[in-house]
Design a protein around this motif. Structure first.
Motif, PDB file in Angstrom:
ATOM      1  N   PHE A 117       0.961  -1.210   0.013  1.00  0.00           N
ATOM      2  CA  PHE A 117       0.545  -0.142  -0.045  1.00  0.00           C
ATOM      3  C   PHE A 117       0.481   1.503  -0.383  1.00  0.00           C
ATOM      4  O   PHE A 117       0.817   1.985  -0.896  1.00  0.00           O
ATOM      5  CB  PHE A 117      -0.945   0.204   1.467  1.00  0.00           C
ATOM      6  CG  PHE A 117      -2.209  -0.620   1.658  1.00  0.00           C
ATOM      7  CD1 PHE A 117      -2.221  -1.296  -0.551  1.00  0.00           C
ATOM      8  CD2 PHE A 117      -2.262  -1.894   2.549  1.00  0.00           C
ATOM      9  CE1 PHE A 117      -3.505  -1.994  -0.345  1.00  0.00           C
ATOM     10  CE2 PHE A 117      -3.227  -2.629   2.130  1.00  0.00           C
ATOM     11  CZ  PHE A 117      -3.859  -2.698   1.580  1.00  0.00           C
ATOM     12  N   HIS A 118       2.105   1.014   0.850  1.00  0.00           N
ATOM     13  CA  HIS A 118       3.133   3.141   1.320  1.00  0.00           C
ATOM     14  C   HIS A 118       3.190   2.919  -0.013  1.00  0.00           C
ATOM     15  O   HIS A 118       3.717   4.022  -0.047  1.00  0.00           O
ATOM     16  CB  HIS A 118       3.183   2.253   2.633  1.00  0.00           C
ATOM     17  CG  HIS A 118       2.413   2.299   3.510  1.00  0.00           C
ATOM     18  ND1 HIS A 118       2.010   3.443   3.844  1.00  0.00           N
ATOM     19  CD2 HIS A 118       1.704   1.409   4.258  1.00  0.00           C
ATOM     20  CE1 HIS A 118       1.086   3.365   5.131  1.00  0.00           C
ATOM     21  NE2 HIS A 118       1.166   1.974   5.436  1.00  0.00           N
ATOM     22  N   ALA A 119       4.268   1.846  -0.884  1.00  0.00           N
ATOM     23  CA  ALA A 119       4.915   2.198  -1.681  1.00  0.00           C
ATOM     24  C   ALA A 119       4.018   2.337  -3.125  1.00  0.00           C
ATOM     25  O   ALA A 119       4.811   2.883  -3.900  1.00  0.00           O
ATOM     26  CB  ALA A 119       5.615   0.924  -2.183  1.00  0.00           C
ATOM     27  N   THR A 120       3.230   2.419  -2.991  1.00  0.00           N
ATOM     28  CA  THR A 120       2.030   2.145  -4.018  1.00  0.00           C
ATOM     29  C   THR A 120       1.892   3.364  -4.190  1.00  0.00           C
ATOM     30  O   THR A 120       0.675   4.036  -3.272  1.00  0.00           O
ATOM     31  CB  THR A 120       0.921   1.533  -4.214  1.00  0.00           C
ATOM     32  OG1 THR A 120       1.596   0.478  -4.230  1.00  0.00           O
ATOM     33  CG2 THR A 120       0.372   1.433  -5.855  1.00  0.00           C
ATOM     34  N   SER A 121       2.222   4.283  -5.176  1.00  0.00           N
ATOM     35  CA  SER A 121       1.348   6.187  -5.507  1.00  0.00           C
ATOM     36  C   SER A 121      -0.334   6.188  -5.909  1.00  0.00           C
ATOM     37  O   SER A 121      -0.222   5.357  -7.178  1.00  0.00           O
ATOM     38  CB  SER A 121       2.866   6.698  -6.053  1.00  0.00           C
ATOM     39  OG  SER A 121       2.324   6.621  -7.336  1.00  0.00           O
ATOM     40  N   MET A 122      -0.565   7.474  -6.064  1.00  0.00           N
ATOM     41  CA  MET A 122      -1.761   7.072  -6.904  1.00  0.00           C
ATOM     42  C   MET A 122      -0.996   7.678  -7.806  1.00  0.00           C
ATOM     43  O   MET A 122      -2.142   6.562  -9.411  1.00  0.00           O
ATOM     44  CB  MET A 122      -3.006   8.769  -6.764  1.00  0.00           C
ATOM     45  CG  MET A 122      -3.070   8.495  -5.333  1.00  0.00           C
ATOM     46  SD  MET A 122      -4.626   6.970  -4.950  1.00  0.00           S
ATOM     47  CE  MET A 122      -5.519   8.000  -6.025  1.00  0.00           C
ATOM     48  N   ASN A 123      -0.492   8.111  -8.491  1.00  0.00           N
ATOM     49  CA  ASN A 123       0.536   7.825 -10.182  1.00  0.00           C
ATOM     50  C   ASN A 123       0.577   6.203 -10.283  1.00  0.00           C
ATOM     51  O   ASN A 123       0.591   5.929 -11.617  1.00  0.00           O
ATOM     52  CB  ASN A 123       1.693   8.458  -9.959  1.00  0.00           C
ATOM     53  CG  ASN A 123       1.282  10.778 -10.260  1.00  0.00           C
ATOM     54  OD1 ASN A 123       0.327  10.262 -10.908  1.00  0.00           O
ATOM     55  ND2 ASN A 123       2.051  10.910  -9.498  1.00  0.00           N
ATOM     56  N   ASP A 124       1.211   5.446  -9.513  1.00  0.00           N
ATOM     57  CA  ASP A 124       1.219   4.340 -10.140  1.00  0.00           C
ATOM     58  C   ASP A 124      -0.220   3.492 -10.177  1.00  0.00           C
ATOM     59  O   ASP A 124       0.086   2.757 -11.250  1.00  0.00           O
ATOM     60  CB  ASP A 124       1.899   3.767  -9.009  1.00  0.00           C
ATOM     61  CG  ASP A 124       3.458   3.735  -8.430  1.00  0.00           C
ATOM     62  OD1 ASP A 124       4.065   3.772  -9.804  1.00  0.00           O
ATOM     63  OD2 ASP A 124       3.675   3.777  -7.461  1.00  0.00           O
ATOM     64  N   LEU A 125      -1.617   4.064  -9.600  1.00  0.00           N
ATOM     65  CA  LEU A 125      -2.643   3.141 -10.015  1.00  0.00           C
ATOM     66  C   LEU A 125      -2.774   3.939 -11.353  1.00  0.00           C
ATOM     67  O   LEU A 125      -3.918   3.111 -11.437  1.00  0.00           O
ATOM     68  CB  LEU A 125      -3.205   3.809  -8.596  1.00  0.00           C
ATOM     69  CG  LEU A 125      -3.322   3.142  -6.980  1.00  0.00           C
ATOM     70  CD1 LEU A 125      -4.129   3.520  -5.861  1.00  0.00           C
ATOM     71  CD2 LEU A 125      -3.252   1.585  -7.337  1.00  0.00           C
ATOM     72  N   PHE A 126      -2.813   5.121 -11.467  1.00  0.00           N
ATOM     73  CA  PHE A 126      -3.130   5.644 -12.618  1.00  0.00           C
ATOM     74  C   PHE A 126      -2.922   4.942 -13.907  1.00  0.00           C
ATOM     75  O   PHE A 126      -3.625   4.244 -14.880  1.00  0.00           O
ATOM     76  CB  PHE A 126      -2.753   7.100 -12.964  1.00  0.00           C
ATOM     77  CG  PHE A 126      -3.759   8.065 -12.004  1.00  0.00           C
ATOM     78  CD1 PHE A 126      -4.487   7.717 -11.048  1.00  0.00           C
ATOM     79  CD2 PHE A 126      -2.535   9.514 -12.044  1.00  0.00           C
ATOM     80  CE1 PHE A 126      -5.279   8.040 -10.187  1.00  0.00           C
ATOM     81  CE2 PHE A 126      -2.689   9.612 -10.225  1.00  0.00           C
ATOM     82  CZ  PHE A 126      -4.005   9.808 -10.101  1.00  0.00           C
TER      83      PHE A 126
END
Length: 199
Positions: free
Chosen positions: A29-38
């Motif tokens: 969770f913590h290492a994943t950014s919103m940009n990663d999700l996009f």
């Protein structure tokens, strides 16, 4: 402009959540950014934010979906196997959970979400409510078994539901950390622990 259908919205929401599951399983969770999700969802920031204001909301949605799935698996098993022992019901449930884990990473996501709930008050409160709902639903299943003498009347259905949740959570934890081979015999063990009643 044509109105967006509920089916489209549901499909788009599920697409975002599936992308988030993949990203969270790879990086946490913590290492994943919103940009990663996009990037994982192959959607613009606006398209994702239309459904989820932030990463915390995505975590909550995944957790709610996971809890709902587990509860539905229990309901499905008990409806398909009326009068079966609790051991048989639990065995069938963990088999379904193991299969579901192959498709969605249910176990790994679950363990990460539980960890997050310890340090995030909003997620912790939501988890507490979801767990209470699951416990209530399981208690209803157990009450039916108690009424048919498949289970003793004491202890309470609520206490037995807590034990069932412990079994399911323990199965998910071992599935996430040790892999499916380590829990392959769990259904057989559950049937041995809780065999059919002689009544």
């Amino acid at each position: 402009m044509p109105k967006v259908s509920d089916r489209y919205r549901d499909a788009r929401r599920e697409h975002i959540l599936n992308a988030a599951r993949r990203a969270f399983l790879r990086h946490g969770f913590h290492a994943t950014s919103m940009n990663d999700l996009f990037a994982e969802a192959k959607l613009s920031s606006g398209a994702v934010y239309r459904y989820f204001p932030g990463k915390e909301d995505i975590v909550l949605a995944i957790a709610e979906d996971n809890m709902r799935e587990v509860a539905q698996l229990i309901r499905t098993v008990t409806e398909e196997r009326p009068g079966e022992s609790i051991g048989t019901v639990l065995a069938a449930a963990v088999e379904l959970i193991t299969l579901k884990n192959q498709d969605t990473g249910l176990a790994g996501i679950g363990v990460q979400a539980w960890s997050e709930s310890l340090s995030n008050p909003r997620i912790g409160m939501a988890f507490g409510q979801m767990l209470s709902t699951l416990r209530t639903e399981l208690a209803e299943v157990i009450s039916r078994h108690q009424r048919t003498a498949a289970l003793p009347a004491d202890p309470s259905a609520e206490a037995l539901a807590g034990v069932m949740i412990g079994v399911l959570v323990g199965h998910l934890l071992q599935l996430a950390l040790l892999g499916p081979e380590a829990v392959a015999d769990t259904p057989t063990a559950l049937k041995a622990l809780w065999p059919p009643s002689d009544h």
